[in-house]
Design an enzyme around this catalytic site. Structure first.
Site, PDB file in Angstrom:
ATOM      1  N   GLU A 125      49.436  35.291  39.932  1.00  0.00           N
ATOM      2  CA  GLU A 125      48.677  35.842  41.060  1.00  0.00           C
ATOM      3  C   GLU A 125      49.404  35.510  42.354  1.00  0.00           C
ATOM      4  O   GLU A 125      49.710  34.341  42.615  1.00  0.00           O
ATOM      5  CB  GLU A 125      47.264  35.260  41.087  1.00  0.00           C
ATOM      6  CG  GLU A 125      46.460  35.555  42.334  1.00  0.00           C
ATOM      7  CD  GLU A 125      46.361  37.036  42.666  1.00  0.00           C
ATOM      8  OE1 GLU A 125      46.535  37.379  43.854  1.00  0.00           O
ATOM      9  OE2 GLU A 125      46.104  37.830  41.740  1.00  0.00           O
ATOM     10  N   CYS A 139      48.912  40.391  37.026  1.00  0.00           N
ATOM     11  CA  CYS A 139      48.097  40.539  38.244  1.00  0.00           C
ATOM     12  C   CYS A 139      46.723  39.957  37.941  1.00  0.00           C
ATOM     13  O   CYS A 139      45.744  40.687  37.784  1.00  0.00           O
ATOM     14  CB  CYS A 139      47.997  42.001  38.668  1.00  0.00           C
ATOM     15  SG  CYS A 139      49.577  42.872  38.739  1.00  0.00           S
ATOM     16  N   CYS A 155      41.952  50.566  37.122  1.00  0.00           N
ATOM     17  CA  CYS A 155      40.544  50.945  37.225  1.00  0.00           C
ATOM     18  C   CYS A 155      40.453  52.207  38.077  1.00  0.00           C
ATOM     19  O   CYS A 155      39.720  52.260  39.059  1.00  0.00           O
ATOM     20  CB  CYS A 155      39.724  49.809  37.820  1.00  0.00           C
ATOM     21  SG  CYS A 155      37.947  50.110  37.698  1.00  0.00           S
TER      22      CYS A 155
END
Length: 500
Positions: A334, A309, A432
């Site tokens: 991507e 990714c 994240c």
């Protein structure tokens, strides 16, 4: 002396009545008609950012630099505009609660541009060292210049009410009688309630005390320092240091930069030095420098790496540089064509024989490359709850349902990754976000369905690539970084080895 008949008394009208002298107007907070009518450039930049975020779903970190350059702000004004824009966005929840006490109608009935101007004024009054008269004068002047004269009286009146109390006094009023700790924290620290609950749960799930929640929420509201990384073997930090950067305290080849627009550095424009949070640097290095024992390398001795990714390309650039140093090759995947182009631009500083870009759905990559890669990074799409300090608008955009919806995609990507990795190879699952539904639960669900996977010690892997004594982020084989502990984004790392 009595005036002559042919010299009419200027203090009396034609009927002989004394005229009432007009009062001399003064420039006060109560006189919006005498206020500044021009927009201060720094405040105008902040206003443009808020309008783009609320009106166009734009990202502040993309809009702000362009607006700063458009208005040609110097370093001082650019810093002011940045603090004003980001601070108003971070504090939006608390500020809107205060404004609701000062406006005679529901906030949703206000013109959105007026509400953004009020947020800018409120942040100046309550959280910046701007004198009240200057905050009032300049905000009304901004409104007159870019919205129109009509709303200026409302903005002036509302901000005068806001200025009557300090931020602490307002928070005390807003939380009076509230016994729910989550609701109090949401108001005090300007986070949606569901995010406060999620972060409390995250702390406990990763082995920390729920009592740290206040420190974590405060860290989310601190303006982060720009982190730099010099691509190994390709860049250096000499120019950044000469411009005022200091060496990073967590990982080698990193620096902290607070000397203005980092885009003005030649090394940054060339791509050999990049803006990248130290947490992202650490997880990329942990995967790249992990000792695989040579178990999965092909006969040609060249390791094959995959960034599943990759957009927009930050971690891919660091991985590619590390691959180039070690003689490996990287495939960066991507799905979105425009983001794939950003990945190519990010990788341009690395010799082209080291990398390639695939434009396609990461969930199909094992069909084209079964059991192919020695190291795979799955930097999965997530809620971004670990980067709220860098993306101040995201806390107001995300919804609780996003966690479940993204969880499906995260599991699919990780399942594909363990199909695409060679026996003996390793998959780094990274988010994240510290939310257990996006981190440990995803890893557990994927591993539960197979008997050829094992967790490696991610905390030890991070410690091995960090500066001595800097981290200690491991918990039950996975690792979690924290803004309030490590001054990084809240990056999660799990290292999954496919058994031979």
């Amino acid at each position: 002396m009595t005036p002559q008949p042919d010299q009419p008394n200027k203090h009396r009208n034609d009927k002989g009545h004394e005229r009432r002298r007009a009062a001399v107007k003064t420039r006060t907070a109560a006189a919006p008609g005498q206020r500044t009518r021009a927009a201060d450039p720094a405040r105008l930049v902040a206003f443009e950012v808020l309008r783009a975020v609320s009106g166009e779903d734009a990202y502040a970190n993309l809009v702000l630099p362009k607006s700063i350059r458009k208005h040609r702000l110097d370093k001082r004004d650019a810093g002011f505009a940045t603090e004003l824009a980001y601070g108003a966005l971070r504090g939006q929840g608390t500020y809107d609660a205060i404004l609701a006490k000062c406006v005679d109608r529901p906030l949703e009935r206000l013109d959105p541009a007026v509400l953004d101007a009020l947020r800018i004024g409120t942040h100046q009054l309550l959280a910046m060292r701007v004198p009240a008269h200057a905050a009032l004068d300049q905000t009304v002047g901004l409104a007159r210049a870019v919205i129109g004269a009509g709303p200026s009286a409302l903005i002036n009146a509302v901000l005068r009410k806001v200025s009557a109390r300090s931020l602490d006094e307002w928070v005390e009023i807003l939380t009076e009688g509230e016994t729910d700790a989550v609701k109090r924290s949401a108001i005090e620290h300007s986070h949606p309630e569901w995010i406060v609950r999620a972060l409390r749960q995250s702390l406990v799930a990763h082995g920390r005390s729920v009592d740290e929640i206040t420190d974590l929420l405060r860290a989310d509201n601190d303006a982060p320092v720009v982190n730099l990384v010099a691509l190994p073997g390709l860049g250096d930090l000499d120019e950044a240091r000469a411009a005022g950067a200091t060496d990073g305290e967590l990982v080698k080849d990193s620096a902290l930069f607070s000397a203005g627009d980092v885009g003005r550095l030649d090394s940054v424009r060339a791509g050999t030095t990049r803006v990248q949070d130290a947490g992202s640097q650490l997880v990329a290095r942990a995967l790249a420098e992990l000792d695989l024992g040579g178990a999965s390398v092909d006969e040609d001795g060249v390791e094959k790496w995959l960034d599943m990714c990759a957009g927009p390309g930050g971690k891919a650039a660091l991985l590619a540089a590390l691959a180039h140093e070690s003689g490996a090759v990287l495939l960066a995947n991507e799905p979105a064509p425009h983001r794939a182009q950003l990945v190519r631009q990010a990788l341009d500083a690395v010799p082209g024989e080291t990398w390639n870009v695939r434009t396609g759905d990461g969930r199909t990559i094992a069909e084209d490359y079964p059991e192919t890669f020695d190291r795979i990074l799955v930097d999965a799409p997530c809620t971004g709850l670990g980067a709220l300090r860098r993306r101040p608008e995201s806390r107001w955009r995300r919804k609780p349902t996003d966690v479940g919806e993204l969880g499906i995609l995260q599991r699919e990507l990780l399942t594909t990754a363990v199909d695409a990795v060679k026996p003996g190879g390793v998959v780094a699952y990274v988010t994240c976000s510290p939310h257990p539904a996006e981190t440990t639960a995803v890893v557990a669900d994927v591993m539960r369905k197979r008997n050829d996977l094992e967790l490696l010690d991610a905390g030890a892997a991070l410690d091995a690539v960090s500066l001595p004594g800097a981290l200690e982020a491991g918990h039950e084989s996975t690792a979690q970084l924290w803004p309030h502990i490590h001054a990084t984004d809240a990056m999660f790392l799990a290292l999954i080895r496919r058994k031979i």
